[in-house]
Design an enzyme around this catalytic site. Structure first.
Site, short mmCIF file in Angstrom:
data_model
loop_
_atom_site.label_atom_id
_atom_site.label_comp_id
_atom_site.label_asym_id
_atom_site.label_seq_id
_atom_site.Cartn_x
_atom_site.Cartn_y
_atom_site.Cartn_z
N LEU A 1 4.46 1.97 5.03
CA LEU A 1 5.06 0.65 4.91
C LEU A 1 6.33 0.67 4.06
O LEU A 1 6.86 -0.39 3.70
CB LEU A 1 4.04 -0.34 4.34
CG LEU A 1 2.77 -0.54 5.19
CD1 LEU A 1 1.81 -1.49 4.49
CD2 LEU A 1 3.12 -1.07 6.58
N GLY A 2 6.82 1.84 3.75
CA GLY A 2 8.10 1.94 3.03
C GLY A 2 8.01 1.55 1.58
O GLY A 2 9.00 1.06 1.00
N SER A 3 6.85 1.76 0.99
CA SER A 3 6.65 1.40 -0.41
C SER A 3 7.68 2.05 -1.33
O SER A 3 8.28 1.39 -2.18
CB SER A 3 5.23 1.80 -0.82
OG SER A 3 5.14 1.97 -2.20
N SER A 4 7.94 3.33 -1.17
CA SER A 4 8.83 4.02 -2.11
C SER A 4 10.27 3.51 -1.97
O SER A 4 10.97 3.34 -2.96
CB SER A 4 8.75 5.54 -1.95
OG SER A 4 9.34 5.94 -0.73
N ALA A 5 10.69 3.22 -0.74
CA ALA A 5 12.05 2.68 -0.55
C ALA A 5 12.18 1.29 -1.17
O ALA A 5 13.19 0.97 -1.80
CB ALA A 5 12.40 2.63 0.94
N ALA A 6 11.13 0.46 -1.00
CA ALA A 6 11.18 -0.89 -1.57
C ALA A 6 11.29 -0.82 -3.09
O ALA A 6 12.05 -1.58 -3.72
CB ALA A 6 9.94 -1.69 -1.14
N PRO B 1 0.84 -1.21 0.00
CA PRO B 1 0.00 0.00 0.00
C PRO B 1 0.87 1.26 0.00
O PRO B 1 1.91 1.30 0.66
CB PRO B 1 -0.80 -0.11 1.30
CG PRO B 1 -0.79 -1.56 1.65
CD PRO B 1 0.50 -2.10 1.12
N ASP C 1 14.39 2.92 5.88
CA ASP C 1 13.52 2.25 4.91
C ASP C 1 14.32 1.53 3.82
O ASP C 1 14.13 0.33 3.61
CB ASP C 1 12.52 3.24 4.30
CG ASP C 1 11.38 3.58 5.25
OD1 ASP C 1 11.48 3.27 6.45
OD2 ASP C 1 10.38 4.15 4.78
#
Lengths: 330, 330
Positions: B116-121, B111, B162
């Site tokens: 939840l650290g989406s951009s870093a992932a 999400p 992240d």
């Protein structure tokens, strides 16, 4: 001797520091305009002490040997009436009227076992009404001591805060080892009390905190430091009449009590309802696990908060700081 | 050069210490098995970098001059794609292939804007996929640094936690000034994530805490001491696999975040639902004011907790600690 005497004493709420106070941190306690009324009159049948409570629908007589004989309701009311009997006997003895029979009638609007100091208010009002009936001019300090002595029979290791606030009124700062100090607070402080309807379970909640302290000492000590700092800032906010800060500190105090695990679903429901309706602050008051919440309203939203708490399932009443403690009612 | 390369990197949750970490206290961050996938392939039209995101339903091209030209969706997607573009250019430059055109496709089940650290992932998986496409054998440390550099363009003063957790996986202990340390945790840790559906507002929440610290320094410092002590005990509980203690510490951490005013009604609803359904612990994760909650289930009640959170209005998924960080997908 007068034909009849009537006295009243206020209930209390804890603004800051419940539970932390057990670990030598300060607590701030406020008398509220919800009173226990006690009427004392002499009886012809000497040495019989009859105690009645309208709210409990119970009454009974203590015989000269100290035996309790139920009149209305069963033997389960004896422990409730015992402190009143102890106070009565003590005052009769002080006045030299050992053989007088008395009827003591309690008429209280303070919810019972809800953490509002109902039993202390009844004890204080009883001491006042009985001593006034006998035309003894007891000081407030003497009334406090009589009520406190009687409380020792029912509570293990009571702090004395409850009878003190019922006797003196206003706002008290208490810290174990340092005693009780009355704060000089000018401001009127409106308070909305929401009763969860769940009887609070003081012993269980106190054990829960001591258990947590054993398992996580560093964490719980820091939480109690935070609680102490909140109480200190709370005293300043009370003195300066800063309601916004008072409310914020109440919210923070409540969160710390949540961290200690003494809140529950019903408490959270009432608190959340009060805050959504615009309360400046809301917290549980007392031991938790049931009992009451308090909310600090603004003038404009008293009704909204009251309705919100009621809609969330709480019994609710609007009150305010009681400037006056125990008093004789004419 | 390969015809195509695909990599993935995990999302993260914060087990302990969000907000406190801003004030030099430790945070414990865990990678979870919810991944962002990135596929990289060369394009015939040299120097054009095309970025696509399935979930956002958006794509666009960065021209040789660095200008963003939308293909699907508008200009508002440029900031989302910019870090990927920066990483791409940097890797092309490192490999000496400056003029190569690439297509980067993001396919993520994490999400967005939920903490939840989406951009870093996505950044980490991009660095891995692109460097692998070019058959460069970058170390994990190099991938981390590339992603971290790109994050600096979008976040003010990022901690680097992240991209670190997305790169290395597992559980990291971070403290500003002391850097990032990977914890040696054997235990499998199941986690249920409940998304409030309300976008978190990191800046606003961080200001709220700094505001509170200004006004009540003694209180907030004690709360942060408590938070630090919780994180330290949390590390011990993780190492020994003591799930019951882990849960209790999560609950306490959450209450402290409530004290700082970063929770809200929806977060409380999801947390209360999870706890009632038997979660060992539940807390918000990230900045609060929206975003996600996490709950620690027992094996027996995963389904019950999942349903309870969903019934309370949250989007929910069941996941677990990701042992592995970034990886090439065959």
């Amino acid at each position: 001797m007068k034909p009849l005497s009537r006295a009243s004493a206020p209930a209390k709420i804890i603004l800051f520091g419940e539970h932390f106070v057990v670990y030598d941190r300060p607590a701030v306690v406020m008398a509220i305009e919800r009173r226990a009324y006690v009427t004392a009159k002499p009886r012809a049948d000497n040495r019989i002490i009859v105690v009645k409570s309208r709210e409990m629908g119970a009454s009974g007589a203590f015989t000269p040997s100290g035996e309790y004989q139920p009149i209305e309701g069963g033997l389960e009311f004896e422990p409730k009436f015992k402190p009143i009997y102890i106070i009565t006997k003590r005052i009769l003895s002080l006045s030299g009227e050992e053989t007088l029979g008395l009827e003591i009638e309690v008429d209280s609007s303070i919810p019972i076992a809800a953490g509002l100091g109902s039993s202390a208010a009844v004890a204080v009002a009883s001491a006042s009404a009985i001593s006034s009936l006998l035309e003894m001019r007891l000081s407030r300090d003497e009334i406090f001591r009589l009520a406190f002595e009687a409380e020792r029979f029912v509570h293990v290791n009571p702090s004395g805060v409850d009878p003190a606030v019922s006797t003196y009124g206003g706002i008290l700062l208490y810290r174990r080892g340092e005693g009780i100090r009355r704060l000089d607070v000018e401001a009127e402080i409106p308070i909305i009390v929401g009763d969860t309807g769940v009887k609070r379970v003081t012993g269980e909640m106190v054990s829960r905190v001591s258990d947590l302290l054993m398992r996580y000492p560093t964490v719980v000590e820091s939480i109690m430091d935070a609680g102490e700092n909140i109480a200190k800032l709370g005293v300043e906010a009370l003195k300066s009449g800063d309601m916004r800060t008072l409310g914020e500190l109440m919210n923070m105090n409540h969160a710390l009590l949540c961290a200690l695990g003494v809140s529950n679903d019903m408490i959270e429901r009432l608190i959340s309802a009060a805050r959504r309706a615009g309360a400046l602050g809301a917290k549980l008051t007392g031991a938790g696990g049931g009992g009451c919440i308090i909310a600090l309203p603004e003038k404009s939203n008293v009704q909204g908060i009251t309705e919100a708490i009621r809609n969330a399932g709480g019994e609710v009443f609007v009150t305010a700081k009681a400037f006056e403690g125990v008093r004789i009612e004419e």
